[in-house]
Scaffold this active site. Structure first.
Site, PDB file in Angstrom:
ATOM      1  N   GLN A  87     -37.259   1.673 -45.664  1.00  0.00           N
ATOM      2  CA  GLN A  87     -37.230   2.982 -46.327  1.00  0.00           C
ATOM      3  C   GLN A  87     -37.224   4.080 -45.258  1.00  0.00           C
ATOM      4  OE1 GLN A  87     -40.169   5.158 -46.821  1.00  0.00           O
ATOM      5  NE2 GLN A  87     -39.025   6.565 -48.131  1.00  0.00           N
ATOM      6  N   ILE A 143     -38.989   6.478 -44.022  1.00  0.00           N
ATOM      7  CA  ILE A 143     -40.023   6.808 -43.034  1.00  0.00           C
ATOM      8  C   ILE A 143     -40.444   5.612 -42.192  1.00  0.00           C
ATOM      9  CG2 ILE A 143     -40.940   8.619 -44.577  1.00  0.00           C
ATOM     10  CD1 ILE A 143     -43.575   6.826 -44.650  1.00  0.00           C
ATOM     11  N   LYS A 144     -39.933   4.428 -42.477  1.00  0.00           N
ATOM     12  CA  LYS A 144     -40.395   3.241 -41.759  1.00  0.00           C
ATOM     13  C   LYS A 144     -39.845   3.218 -40.321  1.00  0.00           C
ATOM     14  CE  LYS A 144     -42.925   1.996 -45.217  1.00  0.00           C
ATOM     15  NZ  LYS A 144     -42.467   2.121 -46.525  1.00  0.00           N
ATOM     16  N   ASN A 145     -40.418   2.365 -39.463  1.00  0.00           N
ATOM     17  CA  ASN A 145     -40.052   2.397 -38.034  1.00  0.00           C
ATOM     18  C   ASN A 145     -38.564   2.199 -37.801  1.00  0.00           C
ATOM     19  OD1 ASN A 145     -42.847   2.457 -37.938  1.00  0.00           O
ATOM     20  ND2 ASN A 145     -42.954   1.287 -36.031  1.00  0.00           N
ATOM     21  N   VAL A 146     -37.947   1.346 -38.627  1.00  0.00           N
ATOM     22  CA  VAL A 146     -36.493   1.171 -38.619  1.00  0.00           C
ATOM     23  C   VAL A 146     -36.028   1.435 -40.036  1.00  0.00           C
ATOM     24  CG1 VAL A 146     -34.678  -0.591 -38.570  1.00  0.00           C
ATOM     25  CG2 VAL A 146     -36.308  -0.437 -36.684  1.00  0.00           C
TER      26      VAL A 146
END
Ligand SMILES: *Cc1c(COP(=O)(O)O)cnc(C)c1O
Length: 382
Positions: free
Chosen positions: A180, A182-185
């Protein structure tokens, strides 16, 4: 001059990401196809999983997993209340009961002891959450699940690049990563199920696209012969290549992305040693590599303003904050339906009123972090 708004998160998109997505747009093939297959292989490589099935979100993958596990009326599923709402919602929608367990006060993760106390004859599954980029204490948790014959799927949404005792999270057992925004990737929206169980992977692959039989991907037939038949009714959760290409491009930079996040986190750590009103989460006591998905602080007791007032004061200084998470059992639906845990969720409740996630993203500059630290000082120590 008014500072530009510093959001709590901004996806780090570079030219190579834009080129990767543009190439898909120009390729004549924009939905699930070769880029999704490449992404699945790259996730297997990165986390050391045997199989990976990409979906349109982590929530979609969790839905397929719960469905495949046959979770339904009469079943109990153990999960923290201190997590994103998707897990409890899906359990509830399937007619089963989420049983909320408390978390450690300072790392916000469930413990083997709390899980074991919540086990009943109806318990079918446990869904522990790796929190903020730190790993769960997997060994004792897995031992409890095995002892009671309960299945387990790890919520690894925050844990791309996280290691537990030298092993990447996702290498063992079943896990669900989120891609999603905002996730790191990120894939903008997306999720990946990882497993060592080839039969389960095949079933998840089928469930993500109408339950149709699947062949190896073929450009002309979308990976399945036009004659492919429904093996069992399934969902429509396949990820578009447009999104998979973005995640694949970002995954190439995972080490740099997480190193940059760790650097910003270290600036916060150093500063908050001298601010007694601010209590960051504690790193877990077991060997680990932190992926620094979130930087969560708690306002200590006796702080002169509430967390919500603090977030407003930060916003007035052009700084965005998040809350990860608002305890699920205290939200309207779950409150009104009396969803409870096996015991009072004391640490969850203590934290849900005090937690706040500070800006943390790979393109943040050191002076952005300094601005956040100065704002916190001026708000809490006027
Ligand atoms: C983001 C997140 C999810 C859901 O991911 P989606 O891809 O948005 O469905 C699930 N669990 C946790 C802990 C998350 O942070």
């Amino acid at each position: 001059m008014m500072d530009e708004f510093l959001p709590f998160c901004r996806p780090g998109i570079d030219q190579s990401d834009i080129d990767a997505v543009t190439a898909v747009l120009k390729s004549g093939w924009i939905t699930t196809g070769p880029k999704t297959a490449e992404l699945e292989a790259a996730i297997c490589d990165t986390v050391g999983a045997e199989d990976a099935v990409a979906m349109s979100s982590a929530t979609a993958a969790m839905h397929c997993y719960l469905f495949a596990a046959g979770i339904g009326p009469g079943d109990e599923v153990i999960t923290p209340s201190m997590t994103w709402v998707s897990t409890a919602n899906l359990i509830t929608l399937l007619g089963a009961t989420p049983v909320f367990v408390d978390v450690d006060r300072d790392n916000l993760m469930v413990t083997a002891e709390e899980i074991e106390q919540a086990v009943t004859p109806k318990t079918r599954l446990v869904i522990p959450v790796h929190f903020a980029g730190a790993p769960l204490d997997l060994d004792p948790i897995r031992a409890v699940a095995e002892k009671h014959g309960i299945a387990m799927v790890e919520d690894t949404a925050h844990a791309l690049g996280t290691e537990y005792k030298g092993t990447p999270v996702g290498a063992t057992g079943d896990g669900i990563f989120s891609l999603q925004a905002i996730k790191n990737v990120t894939a903008a929206e997306g999720g990946v199920f990882v497993t060592g169980d080839a039969a389960l992977a095949e079933r998840m692959r089928r469930l993500r696209f109408h339950g149709l039989g699947v062949d190896a991907w073929d450009r002309d037939t979308q990976g399945r012969r036009p004659q492919a038949e429904v093996q069992e009714p399934g969902f429509k959760y396949n990820p578009p290549d447009l999104c998979s290409a973005l995640a694949l491009s970002q995954l190439n930079r995972l080490e740099q992305i997480n190193a940059r996040r760790a650097h910003i986190a270290s600036l916060y750590n150093d500063a908050f040693r001298d601010i007694p009103e601010v209590l960051p989460l504690s790193p877990p006591g077991w060997p680990h590599t932190h992926a620094w998905h979130l930087y969560v602080i708690r306002l200590t007791e006796g702080t002169r303003l509430t967390r919500d007032d603090f977030i407003e004061a930060m916003k007035a200084r052009q700084i965005g904050c998040g809350i990860h998470f608002q305890a699920i059992h205290r939200q309207k639906y779950y409150r009104e339906t009396n969803a409870t845990g096996h015991a009072r969720l004391a640490n969850t409740e203590w934290n849900t009123e005090r937690i706040c996630s500070l800006p943390l993203f790979p393109d943040m500059r050191e002076d952005d972090a300094a601005r956040v630290i100065d704002a916190i000082k001026s708000i809490l120590q006027p």
